[in-house]
Design an enzyme around this catalytic site. Structure first.
Site, PDB file in Angstrom:
ATOM      1  N   THR A  29       0.829  -1.207   0.000  1.00  0.00           N
ATOM      2  CA  THR A  29       0.000   0.000   0.000  1.00  0.00           C
ATOM      3  C   THR A  29       0.870   1.266   0.000  1.00  0.00           C
ATOM      4  O   THR A  29       2.085   1.200  -0.164  1.00  0.00           O
ATOM      5  CB  THR A  29      -1.002  -0.021   1.176  1.00  0.00           C
ATOM      6  OG1 THR A  29      -0.268   0.001   2.387  1.00  0.00           O
ATOM      7  CG2 THR A  29      -1.897  -1.260   1.114  1.00  0.00           C
ATOM      8  N   HIS A  30       0.219   2.406   0.191  1.00  0.00           N
ATOM      9  CA  HIS A  30       0.872   3.704  -0.040  1.00  0.00           C
ATOM     10  C   HIS A  30       2.153   3.899   0.775  1.00  0.00           C
ATOM     11  O   HIS A  30       2.241   3.485   1.927  1.00  0.00           O
ATOM     12  CB  HIS A  30      -0.109   4.840   0.267  1.00  0.00           C
ATOM     13  CG  HIS A  30      -0.503   4.894   1.718  1.00  0.00           C
ATOM     14  ND1 HIS A  30       0.201   5.603   2.646  1.00  0.00           N
ATOM     15  CD2 HIS A  30      -1.506   4.284   2.387  1.00  0.00           C
ATOM     16  CE1 HIS A  30      -0.349   5.461   3.832  1.00  0.00           C
ATOM     17  NE2 HIS A  30      -1.390   4.657   3.704  1.00  0.00           N
ATOM     18  N   ASP A  31       3.127   4.486   0.151  1.00  0.00           N
ATOM     19  CA  ASP A  31       4.373   4.925   0.790  1.00  0.00           C
ATOM     20  C   ASP A  31       5.265   3.797   1.304  1.00  0.00           C
ATOM     21  O   ASP A  31       6.172   4.043   2.103  1.00  0.00           O
ATOM     22  CB  ASP A  31       4.083   5.918   1.946  1.00  0.00           C
ATOM     23  CG  ASP A  31       3.308   7.132   1.466  1.00  0.00           C
ATOM     24  OD1 ASP A  31       3.813   7.807   0.546  1.00  0.00           O
ATOM     25  OD2 ASP A  31       2.200   7.383   1.967  1.00  0.00           O
TER      26      ASP A  31
END
Ligand SMILES: CC(C)(COP(=O)(O)OP(=O)(O)OC[C@H]1O[C@@H](n2cnc3c(N)ncnc32)[C@H](O)[C@@H]1OP(=O)(O)O)[C@@H](O)C(=O)NCCC(=O)NCCS
Length: 218
Positions: free
Chosen positions: A137-139
């Site tokens: 997921t993000h980052d």
């Protein structure tokens, strides 16, 4: 299959991972010269319909080929990489079902199998293996030679260190940092940062006794 190579493909490591890549290459109409493995003398003459050609050192005999390291444990993948000609070119293999709508970078030599999802502002290093159904997921940042086994889920902002191995269906809490050369057991729920070189398992995950990391986690 998305692949960076211009020439034929040469797989390194007569493994289950190699047999998972072969149908992707066939589906994409990509020629595969064969497989290199130091155990070639003990192996059958072919693997998944392509010849077992010889030891890893014979890679130099195929200068037009692009290589793909198909060795499960990242520590072993990195060791074999270190034995290859520094000028070697590597293919990057991405199953057509992979979702990466934000175009997050995926490093050279990486293999992303069916159903991998990468959401936003994530980074996948070089020679990473992500098996079916992995969610990044993000980052998140996944360092070179890391292995994410089937079903691994990384919460936002997770860091996975170089040559770390996350077992099947491991889940990592957002923001957690997992060091280099770590092994995380299948089904683990990782809530805290993991130091370099340790083996963790369980729910919540905690350290197990040290184990040889060159051995494929079973
Ligand atoms: C964590 C792991 C690497 C440990 O392997 P190992 O060093 O051979 O360890 P053992 O099987 O001897 O187990 C050591 C102890 O850890 C426990 N254990 C092992 N794996 C565990 C797991 N995933 N979750 C919880 N406990 C685990 C065992 O029950 C044992 O406990 P005990 O000492 O109380 O009896 C391995 O079990 C694992 O999870 N491998 C990942 C496999 C995988 O996902 N492969 C993907 C292939 S595609």
């Amino acid at each position: 299959m998305t692949a960076s190579w211009g020439g034929p493909l040469l797989l390194v490591g007569a493994s289950g991972l190699a047999r998972e890549v072969l149908p992707l290459a066939a589906e994409a109409g990509r020629p595969v010269l064969g497989v290199l493995d130091d155990r070639h003398a003990e192996l059958p003459p072919s693997l998944g319909g392509v010849p077992v050609l010889g030891p890893v050192s014979s890679a130099a005999a195929y200068p037009d080929a692009e290589l793909l390291l198909c060795i499960g444990p990242g520590v072993s993948r990195a060791a074999v990489y270190g034995r290859l000609d520094p000028g070697s070119r590597f293919a990057t293999v991405v199953d057509p079902s992979v979702r990466n709508p934000a175009g997050c970078p995926v490093g050279s030599g990486s293999i992303l199998l069916a159903g991998v999802t990468i959401t936003a502002d994530a980074y996948i290093g070089e020679h990473v293996v992500a098996m079916p159904g992995v969610t990044v997921t993000h980052d998140c940042a996944v360092a070179d030679f890391a292995t994410l086994a089937a079903g691994v889920s990384l919460g936002g902002g997770v860091r996975v260190g170089q040559a770390t191995y996350l077992g099947m269906n491991a889940a990592v809490r957002p923001g957690v940092r997992i060091g280099a050369g770590v092994v995380v057991g299948m089904g683990a729920v990782v809530l805290r940062d993991v130091p370099d070189g340790e083996t963790w398992a369980g729910v919540p995950a905690s350290a197990l006794a040290p184990r040889p990391v060159t051995e494929a986690p079973r």
